[in-house]
Design a protein around this motif. Structure first.
Motif, PDB file in Angstrom:
ATOM      1  N   UNK A  18       0.832  -1.206   0.000  1.00  0.00           N
ATOM      2  CA  UNK A  18       0.000   0.000   0.000  1.00  0.00           C
ATOM      3  C   UNK A  18       0.864   1.252   0.000  1.00  0.00           C
ATOM      4  N   UNK A  19       0.411   2.262  -0.744  1.00  0.00           N
ATOM      5  CA  UNK A  19       1.144   3.522  -0.836  1.00  0.00           C
ATOM      6  C   UNK A  19       1.033   4.290   0.469  1.00  0.00           C
ATOM      7  N   UNK A  20       1.928   5.258   0.661  1.00  0.00           N
ATOM      8  CA  UNK A  20       1.963   6.039   1.910  1.00  0.00           C
ATOM      9  C   UNK A  20       0.643   6.766   2.140  1.00  0.00           C
ATOM     10  N   UNK A 162       6.162  -0.169 -22.477  1.00  0.00           N
ATOM     11  CA  UNK A 162       6.740   0.801 -21.561  1.00  0.00           C
ATOM     12  C   UNK A 162       6.598   0.263 -20.137  1.00  0.00           C
ATOM     13  N   UNK A 163       7.669   0.336 -19.362  1.00  0.00           N
ATOM     14  CA  UNK A 163       7.608  -0.102 -17.964  1.00  0.00           C
ATOM     15  C   UNK A 163       7.179   1.068 -17.097  1.00  0.00           C
ATOM     16  N   UNK A 164       6.061   0.903 -16.406  1.00  0.00           N
ATOM     17  CA  UNK A 164       5.476   1.983 -15.614  1.00  0.00           C
ATOM     18  C   UNK A 164       5.399   1.555 -14.154  1.00  0.00           C
ATOM     19  N   UNK A 165       5.781   2.451 -13.259  1.00  0.00           N
ATOM     20  CA  UNK A 165       5.651   2.198 -11.828  1.00  0.00           C
ATOM     21  C   UNK A 165       4.388   2.891 -11.349  1.00  0.00           C
ATOM     22  N   UNK A 166       3.370   2.109 -11.010  1.00  0.00           N
ATOM     23  CA  UNK A 166       2.077   2.665 -10.646  1.00  0.00           C
ATOM     24  C   UNK A 166       1.895   2.844  -9.152  1.00  0.00           C
ATOM     25  N   UNK A 167       0.637   2.938  -8.743  1.00  0.00           N
ATOM     26  CA  UNK A 167       0.305   3.145  -7.338  1.00  0.00           C
ATOM     27  C   UNK A 167       0.801   1.979  -6.494  1.00  0.00           C
ATOM     28  N   UNK A 168       1.255   2.297  -5.290  1.00  0.00           N
ATOM     29  CA  UNK A 168       1.726   1.258  -4.390  1.00  0.00           C
ATOM     30  C   UNK A 168       3.009   0.605  -4.836  1.00  0.00           C
ATOM     31  N   UNK A 169       3.737   1.260  -5.761  1.00  0.00           N
ATOM     32  CA  UNK A 169       4.996   0.704  -6.222  1.00  0.00           C
ATOM     33  C   UNK A 169       4.840  -0.526  -7.100  1.00  0.00           C
ATOM     34  N   UNK A 170       3.639  -0.687  -7.705  1.00  0.00           N
ATOM     35  CA  UNK A 170       3.387  -1.847  -8.555  1.00  0.00           C
ATOM     36  C   UNK A 170       3.786  -1.538  -9.997  1.00  0.00           C
TER      37      UNK A 170
END
Length: 296
Positions: A18-20, A162-170
């Protein structure tokens, strides 16, 4: 905060990534509930039911969010053996209706891109960057935060992904269209090398990246120049247009969930409401009774 609630937050961080901001929101909801009725791991159903009255002045969406946090906590408490029962049924269940997302019509999208392409033809680096940005917003459905923080290393070399870093570091992989690939190549040929930055879209005079606020302003200004009401255009609106137009074209909802980086399919399902006209037409054209009625 009770030890059980703290352990629940630790689990969200460690197991679910989970994100901050998400953890902070859960913490506020759990702390508020425990201030009102005490330790949630030991709270009776009667006390839990009192939360409906305590939350009565809140908006239905806020009540729904708080109740969701507590339901997840109670499920965790049962799994851990801290409770013999799951008292979630005592929580209020407001009918919070999620607003439909704003979208752009195909004509407005065409007008936006025509203007951006005209400006990019001038060869100005800022105009070329602008075209690359909107190609990725509409062509790959990126969030504004994901787009502006893209590292140079995320740009594909051979594979059109494209490599994408989404919410929660996923991390997730999203496709890059030929148009977007061309726009990216053009941008990379004029991208400034100073100051040194590892970001695809660096900010001026700093080693950081373009801000979301600046991206928002750029889109508003572009919309005005394209003859479109700026109030209806934003990075998120282009992301919504990406999703809705893909669904109109026959994309599977699960595929769309993956492309958008939604953890829950329920979040993606909102686009089925936006595309209601296509679904009605599909039933009228394809349902067996529709064909039977036409032949009678």
């Amino acid at each position: 905060m009770s030890p059980a609630a703290s352990a629940f937050l630790d689990m969200l961080a460690a197991e679910r990534g989970a994100a901050a901001n998400t953890l902070a929101a859960y913490r506020r909801d759990l702390e508020g509930a425990e201030e009102a009725i005490g330790d949630l791991a030991a709270a009776s159903r009667a006390n839990i039911a009192k939360l409906a009255g305590i939350w009565s002045d809140l908006a239905p969406s806020s009540v729904a969010r708080k109740a969701s946090a507590l339901r997840q906590f109670f499920g965790f408490a049962v799994d851990e053996g801290w409770r013999d029962d799951d008292p979630s049924g005592a929580l209020p269940q407001p009918q919070a209706r999620r607003p439909l997302p704003k979208i752009l019509s195909h004509n407005h999208v065409d007008a936006l891109f025509e203007r951006a392409e005209e400006e990019a033809a001038s060869g100005k680096p800022t105009a070329i960057r602008q075209l690359a940005l909107i190609e990725l917003l509409y062509g790959s459905g990126l969030r504004a935060s994901e787009l502006v923080s893209l590292p140079l290393s995320a740009v594909p070399r051979d594979a059109p992904l494209l490599t994408v870093m989404g919410k929660g570091g996923q991390a997730r992989m999203v496709p890059v269209s030929e148009r977007a690939r061309e726009a990216l190549d053009q941008w990379l040929s004029v991208r400034p090398s100073e100051p040194a930055s590892g970001f695809l879209f660096p900010s001026r005079g700093k080693a950081g990246h373009l801000t979301r606020v600046r991206l928002f302003q750029m889109l508003k200004d572009l919309a005005a120049r394209a003859g479109i009401d700026p109030a209806g255009v934003s990075p998120h609106v282009l992301r919504h247009a990406f999703a809705t137009h893909l669904l109109e074209g026959g994309a599977d909802l699960r595929v769309l969930q993956t492309l958008l980086g939604h953890a829950d399919i329920a979040t993606t399902q909102i686009y089925t409401h936006v595309d209601a006209a296509r679904l009605v037409a599909l039933v009228n054209e394809r349902h067996p009774l529709a064909r039977r009625g036409a032949s009678d």
